[in-house]
Design an enzyme around this catalytic site. Structure first.
Site, PDB file in Angstrom:
ATOM      1  N   HIS A 167       2.136 -11.655  14.176  1.00  0.00           N
ATOM      2  CA  HIS A 167       3.097 -12.216  15.122  1.00  0.00           C
ATOM      3  C   HIS A 167       2.777 -13.678  15.474  1.00  0.00           C
ATOM      4  O   HIS A 167       3.593 -14.359  16.097  1.00  0.00           O
ATOM      5  CB  HIS A 167       3.132 -11.374  16.396  1.00  0.00           C
ATOM      6  CG  HIS A 167       4.436 -11.425  17.130  1.00  0.00           C
ATOM      7  ND1 HIS A 167       5.341 -12.446  16.960  1.00  0.00           N
ATOM      8  CD2 HIS A 167       4.994 -10.577  18.029  1.00  0.00           C
ATOM      9  CE1 HIS A 167       6.390 -12.245  17.728  1.00  0.00           C
ATOM     10  NE2 HIS A 167       6.213 -11.104  18.387  1.00  0.00           N
ATOM     11  N   THR A 195       0.847  -1.183   0.000  1.00  0.00           N
ATOM     12  CA  THR A 195       0.000   0.000   0.000  1.00  0.00           C
ATOM     13  C   THR A 195       0.884   1.235   0.000  1.00  0.00           C
ATOM     14  O   THR A 195       1.786   1.370   0.826  1.00  0.00           O
ATOM     15  CB  THR A 195      -0.969   0.010   1.207  1.00  0.00           C
ATOM     16  OG1 THR A 195      -1.734   1.219   1.186  1.00  0.00           O
ATOM     17  CG2 THR A 195      -0.232  -0.092   2.528  1.00  0.00           C
TER      18      THR A 195
END
Length: 610
Positions: A580, A523
């Site tokens: 994560h 992006t």
């Protein structure tokens, strides 16, 4: 001899489509590849061309109806089956004499004290004669009792829609394909056109109410459509009165204004007329929260789409000053854009004055947004974005790591090769192809960043290809088209693909399959001047890279001898948000270091032919 035209496959996961508009009617002649109709799916709107030349003999799927892929939509032949069109055409004059009688009682009823109830009887009386006069007409035009307008299927997983605005009031005439109302779903905001021509007799679902797919929204009769418009001195003011009675009790004064010739030429002239001025004074109160609709009708009954109104507000264009080039004088998107460009072209002349007068330059005219101080219901598409962004944060444990990259070598390469590159590849050489190429190479070395994690199944899927998703800012909102097998493309191929999917996404020409299946997303928030941000992962991916704007700054540079100097460099921040649950901070750091080394090395000369 006739041949059926079937609904073609419109994407891998698309099983059906809704006919939004027929571009040809029964009896019309079509050529090969000439557009026949428009079809909408949950991913794309497109036109269906005719595979053969001939005459349309029968339309099998009406507008707003849904058909499965492969279902026949229309029959095209040599014209021998077009008799139904003639019968419909001959039935229309039969209905006209009956309909002509309708405006007289309607006009007599206009001065009556019953303001709210007046439009309904007028519509019912108009529909009743039409039923007897037009009973032999084709089924396409509906019966004398009225045609029910239902909420069409607006996507594979869409089961309901919210009525955001009615564009017509009870008693108003509508033409085939003329927009009736605006509907919002969790995927799209769209207009629902009228499937038949006639008079709006009944509205069954009010604004801000939700209806299931297939539910009846309104009833349209086939009564006094055309004659009411023909008798402009009486018919048109009556329609205006009915429209006003829906918002405020001022229908009677509107009816009394009927003989005024000013009403006949232009509705905006009502404000200049001395008599209606006190009558219209109460109207702004209910219209205050409908400011945009007021602007969307700058010239009589000309309808302006929400997209056009939004563009006009963003560019400071006064819709009342525009002359529409669309059908019936309708203001189109191109009209607004041309007016905005014309205003920009005229701007440099007065801009010279503030240069010599600093006081004037420091005080440009600031026009507050019309949304300031207002409260509005969030559009369904914004509700969906909010829901999915929140779900993404809830599903995965997201962290963002930022690194600074020296883009000076790439900036020099780009300046040297951009003209020859565009001539050779037909696409501009921006920084994004360089970044995309480096990202793809890094993903091949760090497969954890190009994977998916299924916590329920306790499975990790390492993808064997790099399907690169590129976020594109469009008028509809942020869309993310996918460049499949981007790992097989060179720098020129990536530049062309990025330009292609970006243009087609902005122009609403992107295919449904191209908006899904990405394995990693980029992006570019640097396009709006942002240094860095913390983007949210596009599920079920495990990472997304944000690219900041490139700025020149003084940087300490260490040469080969270990000597430090200060130099001006083109610097950029890269922001990597990662899941994560699968990717550790060290994994993210190693990926970013690989990316940084590739970009700062800038060894793209071979691909640029330098």
């Amino acid at each position: 001899m006739s041949e059926s035209v079937n609904l073609p496959a419109l994407g891998e996961s698309v099983t059906e489509g809704t006919v939004t508009r027929w571009l040809k009617q029964v009896g019309d002649r079509v050529e090969v590849d000439e557009p026949l109709l428009e079809v909408s799916t949950d991913k794309v709107d497109t036109e269906i061309p005719s595979p053969i030349a001939g005459v349309i003999e029968e339309i099998l799927v009406a507008e707003d109806e849904t058909a499965d892929v492969g279902a026949p939509l229309v029959r095209i032949g040599d014209g021998s089956g077009g008799g139904s069109a003639d019968s419909n055409g001959s039935a229309a004059p039969a209905a006209d004499p009956a309909a002509e009688a309708a405006p007289e009682p309607a006009a007599e009823e206009a001065p009556e004290p019953a303001q709210e109830a007046a439009p309904a009887p007028a519509a019912e009386e108009a529909a009743a004669p039409a039923a007897s006069g037009g009973s032999d007409s084709g089924s396409d035009s509906g019966s004398g009792e009225g045609t029910e307008v239902t909420l069409p299927a607006l996507g594979e997983s869409v089961t309901e829609g919210t009525i955001t605005r009615w564009l017509k009031a009870v008693g108003d005439e509508v033409a085939v394909d003329e927009p009736l109302l605006e509907v919002s779903t969790d995927k799209v905001d769209t207009e629902i056109p009228s499937p038949v021509a006639g008079t709006l007799q009944e509205i069954r679902v009010s604004e801000d109410e939700t209806a299931e797919v297939g539910a009846v929204l309104a009833v349209i009769g086939t009564g006094a459509g055309a004659p009411a418009k023909a008798e402009a001195p009486q018919g048109e003011p009556l329609a205006a009165g009915e429209a006003e009675s829906r918002e405020a009790p001022v229908a009677v004064p509107k009816a009394e204004e009927a003989p005024k010739p000013a009403e006949k030429t232009s509705e905006p002239e009502q404000e200049a007329a001395p008599a209606p001025a006190p009558q219209e004074a109460p109207a702004p109160a209910p219209a205050a929260d409908q400011e945009a609709p007021a602007e969307s009708q700058p010239a009589g009954d000309a309808y302006v789409t929400p997209l056009v109104r939004r563009l006009a507000n963003q560019n400071g264009v006064d819709l009342a000053s525009l002359r529409g080039t669309g059908v019936g004088g309708r203001i189109r998107k191109q009209d607004v854009l041309e007016a905005a460009e014309a205003a920009k072209a005229a701007a440099p002349a007065p801009a010279a004055a503030p240069a010599s007068a600093p006081a004037r330059a420091a005080a440009p005219a600031v026009e507050p947004s019309k949304l300031r101080g207002t409260v509005e219901k969030a559009p369904r598409i914004r509700q969906t974005i909010a829901k999915r962004m929140r779900e993404s944060l809830q599903v995965s444990a997201q962290l963002t790591q930022v690194i600074e990259v020296d883009m000076s070598r790439i900036a020099r390469l780009r300046n040297t090769a951009k003209n020859s590159f565009q001539a050779q590849n037909g696409a501009k050489l921006t920084f994004l192809p360089f970044i995309s190429k480096a990202v793809i190479e890094a993903l091949k070395q760090h497969p954890k960043l190009n994977a998916s994690f299924d916590e329920e199944k306790k499975e990790i899927t390492y993808h064997d290809a790099e399907h690169l998703a590129i976020a594109v800012d469009t008028e509809k909102g942020l869309l993310v088209p996918v460049i499949r097998d981007a790992g097989n493309l060179n720098l020129g191929g990536l530049a062309k693909k990025i330009a292609d999917v970006g243009a087609r996404t902005k122009n609403n020409k992107i295919g449904p399959d191209e908006l899904a299946g990405g394995t990693f997303t980029i992006t570019n928030f640097g396009s709006v001047g942002a240094l860095f941000d913390t983007p949210i992962i596009n599920q079920p991916q495990v990472a997304i890279l944000g690219t900041g704007t490139i700025v020149k700054r003084p940087i300490v540079v260490t040469d080969a001898d270990g000597e430090d100097t200060i130099a001006i460099r083109s610097m950029m921040y890269l922001s990597l948000t990662y899941d994560h649950r699968l990717v550790d901070g060290a994994d993210a750091g190693r990926f970013l270091q690989t990316l940084k080394a590739r970009l700062e090395d800038g060894a793209f000369e071979a691909e640029l032919g330098l």
